[in-house]
Design a protein around this motif. Structure first.
Motif, PDB file in Angstrom:
ATOM      1  N   HIS A 169       0.879  -1.160   0.000  1.00  0.00           N
ATOM      2  CA  HIS A 169       0.000   0.000   0.000  1.00  0.00           C
ATOM      3  C   HIS A 169       0.925   1.221   0.000  1.00  0.00           C
ATOM      4  O   HIS A 169       2.024   1.145   0.553  1.00  0.00           O
ATOM      5  CB  HIS A 169      -0.871  -0.024   1.266  1.00  0.00           C
ATOM      6  N   PRO A 170       0.514   2.333  -0.637  1.00  0.00           N
ATOM      7  CA  PRO A 170       1.398   3.506  -0.638  1.00  0.00           C
ATOM      8  C   PRO A 170       1.905   3.871   0.762  1.00  0.00           C
ATOM      9  O   PRO A 170       2.997   4.408   0.909  1.00  0.00           O
ATOM     10  CB  PRO A 170       0.501   4.617  -1.196  1.00  0.00           C
ATOM     11  N   LEU A 171       1.135   3.547   1.786  1.00  0.00           N
ATOM     12  CA  LEU A 171       1.539   3.906   3.144  1.00  0.00           C
ATOM     13  C   LEU A 171       2.382   2.839   3.839  1.00  0.00           C
ATOM     14  O   LEU A 171       2.990   3.133   4.875  1.00  0.00           O
ATOM     15  CB  LEU A 171       0.298   4.192   4.018  1.00  0.00           C
ATOM     16  N   ALA A 172       2.406   1.625   3.343  1.00  0.00           N
ATOM     17  CA  ALA A 172       3.147   0.589   4.064  1.00  0.00           C
ATOM     18  C   ALA A 172       3.390  -0.636   3.195  1.00  0.00           C
ATOM     19  O   ALA A 172       2.534  -1.025   2.390  1.00  0.00           O
ATOM     20  CB  ALA A 172       2.391   0.179   5.329  1.00  0.00           C
TER      21      ALA A 172
END
Lengths: 364, 364
Positions: free
Chosen positions: B149-152
């Motif tokens: 995911h772009p965040l993790a």
């Protein structure tokens, strides 16, 4: 309050059915080991949110839970990978960890989407279903979760069983009448494939069920869920028996597709589909009463039993060809043997289906 | 040819390791019940495609398989939901059905991406790993598949075991030297956490392993896979023991993040991370030889054992705080007890980690 166990070995889970259960959501979660130490993600849609979100959040916060909410647009379009990614973002930003849970408050679309989020967030966290439609009695049993690919429905998904299903029949009281009727279509199907007595009961209680009598509704949901659970327990990953749940769905899916997924509700389309299966069965030598009794049943619930003439036969046939069940010019069909019993027939030809479609139109 | 079974009950599968195996891919597939009746999807990247795609397709077609190919850009960016959707499109357009299989030809990124496609296409179809890197000996065991995911990293995924892993050591001969070295980092880790004799063997065979001697390479891969398999068999879904596989990964992930996922290869970052764990263990009273022997081992493989001074300590600490293993100002760490044995320690403070980071920089 009724409790039904879905028996799936270590993945077994209960379905609680009754009035006012939503008020006790917190204690049900605690009972299932979901503690207030871990954040929850609540997924719902913008139809349900104005009705039940505040109440649900209130009861959760009263019980000490931290809750992140993700509200998606109502309707099938929410089952896309881009909405899926947005819900994932909410989960990450809300700090969900491996011990967190995802709660689905809504109908089948919300359940499918939130369930696939739960199945894949950190490779799988716990999932709780809180269905708010009658139709969802079907999708809340069996663990099938998915989103759609632009080219095909439910193509991207998982088998991910919930830890519990909380079915508060009070939330069904606000359903629009058309959805109430369509919701009973899968319930009737469960009678048709498995239990003649239950099909009879549905026929006799039609008026009470349509009036959303809480007692009858709860019994009907419990029995419908129980039949589906019995089938799924024997064949969790659809290697054989589970296919009988597709009664009416082959023609039904084609009707939905040709109607552009807007003209017909799922329950309406499969109601017509089950009429088609009954016709096919009679053509193949089964008793004529299968057709007349099926028609009487759907008729009593105000569900369609014939096909609107404007639906193009060849378009329906074309949609059928895209169906996963089509092979070597033959189609796999679930056909009634009697009311309450079905068989899987693998040699139905396109011509036979075409004939049935034409006949369903003549009835209109 | 060496065969190693990963024991996971009904999900058990073999890893075949040897020279020239790719030529017999078709017979291996047939042996595992993947018939020519169903289309296959082959996923690879644009580094591997020019080297082995033609050969692989040729051998599959010789065996009568219909194959759809999806070539993604090499590198971590391929582990995104949008690339995932593109690979799904190829699968649908190629007519893959429930009895089809997805083949991953490449390193860890291709394996993770293709594995998650296999895990979720039609709710799960069969998966075959054909690793072409040394590092992938680690990721091909254990069934962890995911996209980022772009965040993790690895936030969206599943546990999906392959039906077999075909490890043709010939494909490793074309690896760039830096990747060869970095690939051995996880292999050495398997010695450090589980098997002192294997760690010693790695030390003694370093020269031969770096020269890609087929016999030693095959043995090292087999033993590395076997250790990982032993751990995973006991704890498939990482509820306890499996965490020991994270030796060096807490500091290692922080180094990768601060390096922008480009400055350090994964194997290099965890090599430094394992040096950090050794230092922490010594600080906590373990024998000094743990540190010196670990350093000798990584040094022999030309892997980094200290931290470049330009990496900001506080940036590393900040990255650590985002780690899933951080809780109440304490960090869960895997620490060596001796060479070949580790322990999970839950009370490491940020100050202790800061001190170790500074010390790793002084060594540079």
């Amino acid at each position: 309050m009724r409790t039904l166990m879905v028996e799936l070995g270590e993945r077994s889970y209960p379905i609680y059915i009754g009035s006012g259960l939503l008020n006790d959501l917190g204690s049900y979660l605690q009972k299932h080991g979901i503690t207030t130490k871990n954040s929850l993600l609540l997924v719902t849609d913008d139809n349900i949110a104005p009705l039940y979100l505040e109440k649900t959040l209130h009861t959760l916060q009263q019980s000490g839970y931290r809750v992140v909410t993700s509200i998606v647009n109502a309707g099938e379009k929410a089952k896309s990978l881009s909405v899926f990614e947005n819900v994932m973002t909410a989960a990450i930003e809300g700090g969900l960890d491996r011990n967190s849970a995802v709660l689905a408050l809504g109908g089948g679309v919300v359940g499918d989407l939130a369930g696939f989020v739960a199945a894949s967030y950190m490779r799988g966290i716990r999932f709780v279903q809180i269905p708010t439609t009658i139709l969802a009695h079907d999708s809340s049993v069996g663990g099938k979760v998915a989103v759609n690919h632009p080219l095909a429905k439910n193509m991207i998904g998982a088998f991910h069983q919930p830890v519990m299903v909380l079915y508060d029949v009070d939330t069904l009281q606000t359903l629009p009448m058309r959805e109430v009727k369509a919701g009973y279509s899968e319930m009737i199907k469960h009678g048709l494939i498995w239990d003649e007595a239950f099909a009879e009961w549905c026929l006799n209680q039609a008026e009470s069920l349509l009036a959303l009598n809480r007692e009858d509704l709860a019994y009907g949901l419990e029995r419908g869920c129980a039949i589906k659970a019995a089938v799924v327990s024997e064949d969790e990953r659809e290697n054989g028996l589970r296919a009988i749940l597709n009664l009416g769905h082959t023609i039904g899916h084609a009707i939905e597709a040709v109607g552009g997924y807007g003209e017909f509700l799922h329950g309406e389309a499969i109601s017509i589909g089950m009429m088609g299966s009954a016709l096919l069965a009679v053509k193949r030598g089964r008793d004529q009463s299968i057709y007349t009794r099926t028609k009487q049943l759907f008729g009593r619930f105000g569900l369609p039993t014939s096909l609107p003439k404007h639906l193009d036969t060849e378009a329906l046939i074309h949609a059928l060809l895209h169906d996963k069940k089509f092979k070597d010019n033959k189609i796999v069909f679930v056909l009634p043997v009697a009311i309450g019993k079905v068989d899987i027939v693998t040699d139905i030809t396109l011509d036979e289906v075409r004939e049935v479609i034409e006949q369903l139109k003549e009835e209109a």
